[in-house]
Enzyme design. Structure first.
Site, PDB file in Angstrom:
ATOM      1  N   SER A 253     -29.342   7.259  18.533  1.00 20.20           N
ATOM      2  CA  SER A 253     -30.243   6.577  19.404  1.00 20.20           C
ATOM      3  C   SER A 253     -29.637   6.766  20.839  1.00 20.20           C
ATOM      4  O   SER A 253     -28.694   7.555  21.105  1.00 20.20           O
ATOM      5  CB  SER A 253     -29.947   5.192  19.121  1.00 20.20           C
ATOM      6  OG  SER A 253     -28.918   4.495  19.142  1.00 20.20           O
ATOM      7  N   LYS A 254     -30.267   5.954  21.900  1.00 24.23           N
ATOM      8  CA  LYS A 254     -29.815   6.116  23.213  1.00 24.23           C
ATOM      9  C   LYS A 254     -28.403   6.084  23.412  1.00 24.23           C
ATOM     10  O   LYS A 254     -27.849   6.362  24.326  1.00 24.23           O
ATOM     11  CB  LYS A 254     -30.831   5.249  24.192  1.00 24.23           C
ATOM     12  CG  LYS A 254     -32.257   5.883  24.147  1.00 24.23           C
ATOM     13  CD  LYS A 254     -32.916   4.894  24.916  1.00 24.23           C
ATOM     14  CE  LYS A 254     -34.418   5.500  25.142  1.00 24.23           C
ATOM     15  NZ  LYS A 254     -35.364   4.673  25.843  1.00 24.23           N
TER      16      LYS A 254
END
Length: 352
Positions: A253-254
């Site tokens: 994810s980010k």
């Protein structure tokens, strides 16, 4: 005579192309090139609320930057066009009618509120909830009357008794008990097909021979196999590749660094470095000391037999190292052009 290998990458245009999708497209592209086959790009844009033209362009730009040229799909067309699901609705309606007429699917008029109430009741009683087939009991006359009155409905697939098996090219035999499967929705009340249904119709009509996708789709596969058989279509071969995780072993994810392809493009990473790095996530050529692979070397060596079943871990430090190798070996004029493109995108300079 063996069939021509036909594979596809089928993203939903609801955002950026993430690294997981980029690696899936790479494995499909490499397999097609290795086998002398056809690589198809199909846009799965049936989620009307979330799909955007901007996302389509981002996905196409990302694939072009990575160098994954598609043989059929948007902008190049092909014998099974259109390659946007939103433009293929009559094809889905045709197959829906076939399933309804043969009793393999049925209309369901249950509202979301009714389903929620029955689900909560089942859970309160400690039972697993699956659709209770209330509308399966409706006679053809009752169905027709409700439709004529304008009642909202979906179309559900009638799951048969027994087991459903398929061979995964990474895992071998995989079997599901059909009791675990629900009478899932094929056509929503707005007339749009669901993922599982549209995917099967398109893969069959586009003559896809191998479905190479993430292992988060394994639970969809028995449903799709049942649909292939119900519609009389040949079942393709499946290969479910493992997910990409962050260093903390959670889904990428980010917080692990941006997962989008365009982020790395805009930060000055070279496409060859990104392709090389993505190829090494879950794929091993058997050459333990070799880390740097050209595109041609990836194509020549690529085999699904060498793809691991275990999740790959994204390592930004290794990607940075690999990118530095490619930068040092790159022609100076190539680096200058990349820098100019970045400055134009950032609106620091204007295009000529």
């Amino acid at each position: 005579m063996e069939k021509t290998v036909r594979v596809r990458f089928a993203p939903s245009p609801t955002g950026f192309l993430h690294l997981g999708g980029a690696r899936t497209s790479l494995f499909n592209w490499a397999y097609a090139r290795k086998m002398g086959g056809v690589f198809i790009l199909r846009i799965e844009d049936t989620d009307v609320a979330r799909s955007t033209n901007e996302s389509v362009e981002v996905i196409l730009d990302s694939l072009r930057w990575l160098g994954f040229n598609w043989d059929e799909g948007p902008e190049v067309d092909g014998p099974y066009k259109p390659y946007y699901q939103s433009m293929r609705l009559p094809l889905y309606q045709e197959q829906i009618q076939k399933l309804l007429q043969t009793g393999k699917a049925y209309r369901c008029f249950c509202t979301a509120e009714e389903l929620a109430e029955r689900r909560e009741k089942a859970m309160a009683e400690g039972k697993n909830w699956r659709y209770d087939r209330k509308c399966l009991q409706l006679s053809p006359t009752e169905v027709e009357t409700r439709l004529n009155q304008g009642a909202s409905s979906v179309v559900r697939f009638l799951i048969p008794e027994g087991e459903t098996s398929f061979i995964d090219m990474l895992r071998g035999d995989v079997t599901f008990n059909n009791v675990e499967l629900d009478d899932f929705v094929l056509l929503k009340s707005d007339g749009m097909p669901t993922y599982n249904f549209a995917c099967v119709v398109d893969d069959a009509q586009m003559k896809i021979t191998h479905v190479i996708r993430g292992d988060d789709h394994i639970s969809n596969t028995p449903r799709q196999v049942l649909l292939y058989k119900a519609l009389g279509f040949p079942v393709p071969q499946y290969a479910h590749i493992p997910m990409i995780l962050g260093k903390d072993k959670t889904r990428l994810s980010k917080r692990h660094g941006s997962p989008s392809v365009t982020y790395y493009r805009d930060k000055g990473y070279l496409p060859d470095a990104m392709v090389n790095y993505l190829a090494r996530l879950s794929w091993a050529s058997g050459e333990e000391e070799k880390e740097i692979f050209t595109r041609q070397e990836i194509i020549e060596r690529f085999s699904l037999d060498q793809v691991s079943k275990h999740s790959a871990v994204f390592d930004l430090d290794k990607l940075n190292w690999m990118n530095s190798v490619y930068i040092r070996e790159a022609n100076q004029s190539v680096l200058v052009q990349i820098l100019i493109e970045i400055l134009i995108r950032e609106q620091i300079i204007k295009p000529d």
